[in-house]
Design a protein around this motif. Structure first.
Motif, PDB file in Angstrom:
ATOM      1  N   ALA A 207       0.771  -1.077  -0.047  1.00 18.39           N
ATOM      2  CA  ALA A 207      -0.053   0.168  -0.088  1.00 18.39           C
ATOM      3  C   ALA A 207       0.962   1.287   0.022  1.00 18.39           C
ATOM      4  O   ALA A 207       0.346   2.287  -0.365  1.00 18.39           O
ATOM      5  CB  ALA A 207      -1.062  -0.007   1.313  1.00 18.39           C
ATOM      6  N   THR A 208       2.103   1.141   0.076  1.00 17.87           N
ATOM      7  CA  THR A 208       3.035   2.373   0.172  1.00 17.87           C
ATOM      8  C   THR A 208       3.014   3.119  -1.151  1.00 17.87           C
ATOM      9  O   THR A 208       3.092   2.714  -2.313  1.00 17.87           O
ATOM     10  CB  THR A 208       4.570   1.781   0.301  1.00 17.87           C
ATOM     11  N   LYS A 209       2.705   4.427  -1.007  1.00 16.05           N
ATOM     12  CA  LYS A 209       2.784   5.102  -2.339  1.00 16.05           C
ATOM     13  C   LYS A 209       3.954   5.333  -3.073  1.00 16.05           C
ATOM     14  O   LYS A 209       5.044   5.126  -2.450  1.00 16.05           O
ATOM     15  CB  LYS A 209       2.169   6.458  -1.790  1.00 16.05           C
ATOM     16  N   MET A 210       4.102   5.082  -4.223  1.00 14.21           N
ATOM     17  CA  MET A 210       5.227   5.212  -5.257  1.00 14.21           C
ATOM     18  C   MET A 210       5.905   6.539  -4.838  1.00 14.21           C
ATOM     19  O   MET A 210       7.219   6.593  -5.174  1.00 14.21           O
ATOM     20  CB  MET A 210       4.828   5.389  -6.546  1.00 14.21           C
ATOM     21  N   GLY A 211       5.629   7.740  -4.415  1.00 15.59           N
ATOM     22  CA  GLY A 211       6.300   8.924  -4.129  1.00 15.59           C
ATOM     23  C   GLY A 211       5.467   9.871  -3.561  1.00 15.59           C
ATOM     24  O   GLY A 211       4.209   9.770  -3.381  1.00 15.59           O
ATOM     25  N   SER A 212       5.947  10.874  -2.951  1.00 11.37           N
ATOM     26  CA  SER A 212       5.117  12.068  -2.340  1.00 11.37           C
ATOM     27  C   SER A 212       4.101  12.642  -3.505  1.00 11.37           C
ATOM     28  O   SER A 212       4.577  12.836  -4.442  1.00 11.37           O
ATOM     29  CB  SER A 212       5.904  13.017  -1.763  1.00 11.37           C
ATOM     30  N   GLY A 213       2.969  12.717  -3.165  1.00  8.39           N
ATOM     31  CA  GLY A 213       2.129  13.160  -3.997  1.00  8.39           C
ATOM     32  C   GLY A 213       1.391  12.223  -4.863  1.00  8.39           C
ATOM     33  O   GLY A 213       0.499  12.391  -5.866  1.00  8.39           O
ATOM     34  N   MET A 214       1.815  11.156  -4.993  1.00 12.13           N
ATOM     35  CA  MET A 214       1.431  10.127  -5.997  1.00 12.13           C
ATOM     36  C   MET A 214       0.264   9.244  -5.447  1.00 12.13           C
ATOM     37  O   MET A 214       0.125   9.113  -4.222  1.00 12.13           O
ATOM     38  CB  MET A 214       2.685   8.971  -6.476  1.00 12.13           C
ATOM     39  N   VAL A 215      -0.611   8.978  -6.437  1.00 12.73           N
ATOM     40  CA  VAL A 215      -1.904   8.032  -6.059  1.00 12.73           C
ATOM     41  C   VAL A 215      -1.424   6.592  -6.116  1.00 12.73           C
ATOM     42  O   VAL A 215      -1.911   5.859  -5.326  1.00 12.73           O
ATOM     43  CB  VAL A 215      -2.917   8.278  -6.971  1.00 12.73           C
ATOM     44  N   MET A 216      -0.878   6.160  -6.949  1.00 15.51           N
ATOM     45  CA  MET A 216      -0.631   4.670  -7.120  1.00 15.51           C
ATOM     46  C   MET A 216       0.524   4.145  -6.083  1.00 15.51           C
ATOM     47  O   MET A 216       1.344   4.816  -5.829  1.00 15.51           O
ATOM     48  CB  MET A 216       0.146   4.329  -8.568  1.00 15.51           C
ATOM     49  N   SER A 217      -0.074   2.848  -5.626  1.00 14.25           N
ATOM     50  CA  SER A 217       0.746   2.312  -4.687  1.00 14.25           C
ATOM     51  C   SER A 217       1.774   1.219  -5.304  1.00 14.25           C
ATOM     52  O   SER A 217       1.589   1.147  -6.421  1.00 14.25           O
ATOM     53  CB  SER A 217      -0.289   1.327  -3.748  1.00 14.25           C
ATOM     54  N   ILE A 218       2.741   0.967  -4.647  1.00  8.36           N
ATOM     55  CA  ILE A 218       3.780   0.014  -5.077  1.00  8.36           C
ATOM     56  C   ILE A 218       3.235  -1.331  -5.559  1.00  8.36           C
ATOM     57  O   ILE A 218       3.822  -1.978  -6.416  1.00  8.36           O
ATOM     58  CB  ILE A 218       4.885  -0.086  -4.189  1.00  8.36           C
ATOM     59  N   GLY A 219       2.008  -1.782  -4.937  1.00  6.81           N
ATOM     60  CA  GLY A 219       1.564  -3.120  -5.422  1.00  6.81           C
ATOM     61  C   GLY A 219       0.980  -3.320  -6.669  1.00  6.81           C
ATOM     62  O   GLY A 219       1.265  -4.169  -7.425  1.00  6.81           O
ATOM     63  N   ILE A 220       0.631  -2.119  -7.317  1.00  7.31           N
ATOM     64  CA  ILE A 220       0.152  -2.192  -9.055  1.00  7.31           C
ATOM     65  C   ILE A 220       1.215  -2.444  -9.763  1.00  7.31           C
ATOM     66  O   ILE A 220       1.014  -3.297 -10.497  1.00  7.31           O
ATOM     67  CB  ILE A 220      -0.707  -1.030  -9.035  1.00  7.31           C
ATOM     68  N   PRO A 221       2.414  -1.867  -9.708  1.00  2.00           N
ATOM     69  CA  PRO A 221       3.493  -2.111 -10.447  1.00  2.00           C
ATOM     70  C   PRO A 221       4.104  -3.464 -10.262  1.00  2.00           C
ATOM     71  O   PRO A 221       4.634  -4.256 -11.071  1.00  2.00           O
ATOM     72  CB  PRO A 221       4.502  -1.129 -10.432  1.00  2.00           C
ATOM     73  N   MET A 222       4.057  -3.896  -9.108  1.00  4.64           N
ATOM     74  CA  MET A 222       4.482  -5.063  -8.849  1.00  4.64           C
ATOM     75  C   MET A 222       3.762  -6.336  -9.418  1.00  4.64           C
ATOM     76  O   MET A 222       4.110  -7.346  -9.976  1.00  4.64           O
ATOM     77  CB  MET A 222       4.659  -5.520  -7.434  1.00  4.64           C
ATOM     78  N   GLY A 223       2.383  -6.144  -9.393  1.00  2.61           N
ATOM     79  CA  GLY A 223       1.482  -7.066 -10.077  1.00  2.61           C
ATOM     80  C   GLY A 223       1.746  -7.076 -11.612  1.00  2.61           C
ATOM     81  O   GLY A 223       1.734  -8.155 -12.026  1.00  2.61           O
ATOM     82  N   VAL A 224       1.867  -6.055 -12.064  1.00  4.45           N
ATOM     83  CA  VAL A 224       1.882  -5.835 -13.429  1.00  4.45           C
ATOM     84  C   VAL A 224       3.216  -6.595 -13.975  1.00  4.45           C
ATOM     85  O   VAL A 224       3.508  -7.148 -14.907  1.00  4.45           O
ATOM     86  CB  VAL A 224       1.981  -4.358 -13.907  1.00  4.45           C
ATOM     87  N   GLY A 225       4.357  -6.299 -12.902  1.00  2.00           N
ATOM     88  CA  GLY A 225       5.726  -7.016 -13.167  1.00  2.00           C
ATOM     89  C   GLY A 225       5.629  -8.295 -13.136  1.00  2.00           C
ATOM     90  O   GLY A 225       6.104  -9.068 -13.857  1.00  2.00           O
ATOM     91  N   VAL A 226       4.678  -8.944 -12.323  1.00  2.00           N
ATOM     92  CA  VAL A 226       4.578 -10.553 -12.226  1.00  2.00           C
ATOM     93  C   VAL A 226       3.960 -10.900 -13.683  1.00  2.00           C
ATOM     94  O   VAL A 226       4.476 -11.877 -13.914  1.00  2.00           O
ATOM     95  CB  VAL A 226       3.630 -10.876 -10.918  1.00  2.00           C
ATOM     96  N   ILE A 227       3.050 -10.322 -14.016  1.00  6.05           N
ATOM     97  CA  ILE A 227       2.348 -10.451 -15.383  1.00  6.05           C
ATOM     98  C   ILE A 227       3.043 -10.502 -16.252  1.00  6.05           C
ATOM     99  O   ILE A 227       3.671 -11.309 -17.220  1.00  6.05           O
ATOM    100  CB  ILE A 227       1.163  -9.711 -15.345  1.00  6.05           C
ATOM    101  N   LEU A 228       4.285  -9.301 -16.431  1.00  9.20           N
ATOM    102  CA  LEU A 228       5.284  -9.301 -17.575  1.00  9.20           C
ATOM    103  C   LEU A 228       6.370 -10.174 -17.287  1.00  9.20           C
ATOM    104  O   LEU A 228       6.935 -10.942 -18.318  1.00  9.20           O
ATOM    105  CB  LEU A 228       5.906  -7.914 -17.460  1.00  9.20           C
ATOM    106  N   PHE A 229       6.711 -10.858 -16.103  1.00  6.67           N
ATOM    107  CA  PHE A 229       7.827 -11.789 -15.756  1.00  6.67           C
ATOM    108  C   PHE A 229       7.143 -12.914 -16.436  1.00  6.67           C
ATOM    109  O   PHE A 229       8.103 -13.876 -17.194  1.00  6.67           O
ATOM    110  CB  PHE A 229       8.009 -11.679 -14.219  1.00  6.67           C
TER     111      PHE A 229
END
Length: 103
Positions: free
Chosen positions: A52-74
Protein backbone atom coordinates in the motif's frame (compact mmCIF):
# COMPACT_ATOMS: atom_id res chain seq x y z
CA UNK A 1 6.79 -51.08 -36.44
CA UNK A 2 5.85 -48.01 -34.38
CA UNK A 3 6.65 -49.86 -31.16
CA UNK A 4 10.08 -50.76 -32.55
CA UNK A 5 10.82 -47.12 -33.43
CA UNK A 6 9.70 -46.02 -29.97
CA UNK A 7 12.02 -48.56 -28.35
CA UNK A 8 14.95 -47.32 -30.46
CA UNK A 9 14.16 -43.74 -29.49
CA UNK A 10 14.00 -44.58 -25.79
CA UNK A 11 17.28 -46.50 -25.98
CA UNK A 12 19.08 -43.61 -27.68
CA UNK A 13 21.41 -41.79 -25.22
CA UNK A 14 20.64 -38.52 -27.01
CA UNK A 15 16.96 -38.98 -26.17
CA UNK A 16 17.72 -39.59 -22.52
CA UNK A 17 19.97 -36.53 -22.47
CA UNK A 18 17.22 -34.44 -24.13
CA UNK A 19 14.62 -35.58 -21.61
CA UNK A 20 16.94 -34.81 -18.71
CA UNK A 21 17.89 -31.39 -20.11
CA UNK A 22 14.25 -30.49 -20.84
CA UNK A 23 13.07 -31.65 -17.42
CA UNK A 24 15.79 -29.71 -15.60
CA UNK A 25 14.99 -26.60 -17.63
CA UNK A 26 11.28 -26.98 -16.92
CA UNK A 27 11.93 -27.36 -13.20
CA UNK A 28 14.06 -24.20 -13.10
CA UNK A 29 11.44 -22.23 -15.03
CA UNK A 30 8.67 -23.57 -12.76
CA UNK A 31 10.60 -22.60 -9.63
CA UNK A 32 11.06 -19.07 -10.98
CA UNK A 33 7.31 -18.82 -11.65
CA UNK A 34 6.43 -20.19 -8.22
CA UNK A 35 8.73 -17.66 -6.54
CA UNK A 36 7.20 -14.79 -8.53
CA UNK A 37 3.56 -15.75 -8.00
CA UNK A 38 3.71 -16.99 -4.44
CA UNK A 39 6.08 -14.20 -3.44
CA UNK A 40 3.51 -11.66 -4.58
CA UNK A 41 0.64 -13.54 -2.94
CA UNK A 42 2.61 -13.81 0.30
CA UNK A 43 3.21 -10.06 0.21
CA UNK A 44 -0.53 -9.53 -0.22
CA UNK A 45 -1.25 -11.85 2.69
CA UNK A 46 1.43 -10.78 5.14
CA UNK A 47 2.70 -7.29 4.23
CA UNK A 48 -0.24 -5.26 2.96
CA UNK A 49 1.29 -2.08 4.32
CA UNK A 50 4.33 -2.47 2.03
CA UNK A 51 2.12 -2.98 -1.02
CA UNK A 52 0.00 0.00 0.00
CA UNK A 53 3.06 2.28 0.13
CA UNK A 54 2.67 5.16 -2.30
CA UNK A 55 5.17 5.35 -5.15
CA UNK A 56 6.27 8.85 -4.16
CA UNK A 57 5.10 11.97 -2.41
CA UNK A 58 1.89 13.23 -3.95
CA UNK A 59 1.42 10.07 -6.04
CA UNK A 60 -1.80 8.11 -5.99
CA UNK A 61 -0.54 4.72 -7.14
CA UNK A 62 0.77 2.25 -4.58
CA UNK A 63 3.75 0.01 -5.15
CA UNK A 64 1.51 -3.08 -5.33
CA UNK A 65 0.13 -2.17 -8.77
CA UNK A 66 3.47 -2.08 -10.64
CA UNK A 67 4.57 -5.19 -8.77
CA UNK A 68 1.45 -7.03 -9.96
CA UNK A 69 2.06 -5.86 -13.51
CA UNK A 70 5.68 -6.97 -13.08
CA UNK A 71 4.55 -10.49 -12.17
CA UNK A 72 2.41 -10.61 -15.31
CA UNK A 73 5.25 -9.30 -17.49
CA UNK A 74 7.67 -11.75 -15.87
CA UNK A 75 5.27 -14.56 -16.78
CA UNK A 76 5.08 -13.43 -20.40
CA UNK A 77 8.86 -13.10 -20.68
CA UNK A 78 9.51 -16.47 -19.05
CA UNK A 79 6.99 -18.12 -21.37
CA UNK A 80 8.62 -16.50 -24.39
CA UNK A 81 12.06 -17.71 -23.27
CA UNK A 82 10.79 -21.26 -22.76
CA UNK A 83 8.94 -21.40 -26.10
CA UNK A 84 11.92 -19.97 -27.95
CA UNK A 85 14.26 -22.61 -26.53
CA UNK A 86 11.72 -25.40 -27.04
CA UNK A 87 11.12 -24.43 -30.67
CA UNK A 88 14.81 -24.22 -31.51
CA UNK A 89 17.04 -26.40 -29.38
CA UNK A 90 14.61 -29.02 -28.06
CA UNK A 91 12.76 -29.49 -31.36
CA UNK A 92 16.03 -29.76 -33.32
CA UNK A 93 17.33 -32.40 -30.91
CA UNK A 94 14.04 -34.33 -31.08
CA UNK A 95 14.04 -34.23 -34.87
CA UNK A 96 17.59 -35.59 -34.98
CA UNK A 97 16.66 -38.41 -32.59
CA UNK A 98 13.62 -39.36 -34.66
CA UNK A 99 15.69 -39.38 -37.87
CA UNK A 100 18.21 -41.71 -36.26
CA UNK A 101 15.47 -44.05 -35.05
CA UNK A 102 13.72 -44.29 -38.41
CA UNK A 103 16.86 -45.15 -40.40
Amino acid sequence: MAQEIWERIRANPKFQKLVSKRNNYSIVMSILMIIAYYGYILLVAFDKSFLATKMGSGMVMSIGIPMGVGVILFTIILTWIYVRRANTEFDADAEEIIKEATK
